[in-house]
Scaffold this motif. Structure first.
Motif, PDB file in Angstrom:
ATOM      1  N   VAL A  12       0.844  -1.186   0.000  1.00 11.16           N
ATOM      2  CA  VAL A  12       0.000   0.000   0.000  1.00 11.16           C
ATOM      3  C   VAL A  12       0.884   1.242   0.000  1.00 11.16           C
ATOM      4  N   ASN A  13       0.819   2.010  -1.083  1.00 12.40           N
ATOM      5  CA  ASN A  13       1.569   3.256  -1.167  1.00 12.40           C
ATOM      6  C   ASN A  13       0.718   4.368  -0.555  1.00 12.40           C
ATOM      7  N   ASP A  14       0.959   4.670   0.698  1.00 15.54           N
ATOM      8  CA  ASP A  14       0.176   5.695   1.395  1.00 15.54           C
ATOM      9  C   ASP A  14       0.979   6.991   1.569  1.00 15.54           C
ATOM     10  N   ALA A  15       1.941   7.237   0.659  1.00 11.49           N
ATOM     11  CA  ALA A  15       2.739   8.460   0.726  1.00 11.49           C
ATOM     12  C   ALA A  15       1.838   9.677   0.603  1.00 11.49           C
ATOM     13  N   ASP A  16       2.103  10.697   1.429  1.00 15.89           N
ATOM     14  CA  ASP A  16       1.309  11.921   1.374  1.00 15.89           C
ATOM     15  C   ASP A  16       2.020  12.991   0.537  1.00 15.89           C
TER      16      ASP A  16
END
Length: 211
Positions: A12-16
């Motif tokens: 899961v790429n949850d970069a902000d």
């Protein structure tokens, strides 16, 4: 809510923030295209980790990654990034089996960043050695066995940074010569490190108890 595609089917790429920067350029034919300018170094390491463990193509080329697993925590990018930021990682590579020999599980307690020199030294290329023990090559012409090992202290000008250790009557003797020299070199490398976990692991690597 728009669903985000999983990285390698699991991550899961949850970069902000934007993990890549692109620029529109015009090629010689006048056609517009996008050129990659920058990719987040944390994301690169994270994606490479997932690719090693969940890509069939990688398994076919690198058998040592087969059966490797990743902890649940690191399946989320932000968690891996937070851990990586706490490590001495710049210019280094993620290692999974220095701290724990033959480890197959990627997680904070079992992984560490190491220099490319150290990573190369630790790579045994077991899949390429044939039926003989590590560090041993059968010399058909002589019907004897040659011992050799990679030596990170050999100058770049010398062929392949390989140190030849002699010719032996049998494979076991040649392997023992390889082990002793690898242990000596591991101790020398430990003297250049500052991370206690790496120093401890190198101090015992290739010892009689380790092999």
């Amino acid at each position: 809510m728009k669903k985000t595609k999983l990285v390698c089917g699991v991550g899961v790429n949850d970069a902000d923030y934007t993990i890549q920067k692109m620029a529109e350029v015009v090629d010689e034919s006048g056609k517009k295209r996008y050129k990659l300018l920058w990719t987040c170094p944390f994301y690169i390491r994270w994606k490479n980790l997932l690719t090693r463990c969940f890509s069939d193509k990688v398994y076919q080329k690198f058998q040592n990654y087969k059966d490797c697993t990743v902890c649940e925590e690191w399946l989320r990018f932000s968690n891996f990034k937070a851990w990586m930021e706490s490590q001495d990682w710049e210019g280094k590579e993620l290692d999974k089996d220095l701290l724990i020999k033959d480890n197959k599980h990627y997680c904070p307690d079992k992984c560490v960043f190491v220099s490319q020199t150290l990573n190369t030294f630790l790579t045994d290329r077991a899949n390429n050695r044939g039926p003989w023990p590590l560090g041993v090559v059968y010399m058909k012409r002589l019907d004897k066995f040659q011992a050799a090992c990679s030596n990170p202290f050999v100058s770049k000008g010398e062929k392949g940074k390989v140190e030849y250790l002699g010719i032996y009557e049998n494979a076991d003797e040649a392997h023992e010569a390889w082990r002793k020299r690898k242990h000596e070199l591991a101790l020398m490398l430990a003297g250049r490190e500052t991370e206690p976990r790496i120093i401890s692991a190198l101090s015992s690597r290739y010892s009689e108890e380790d092999c």
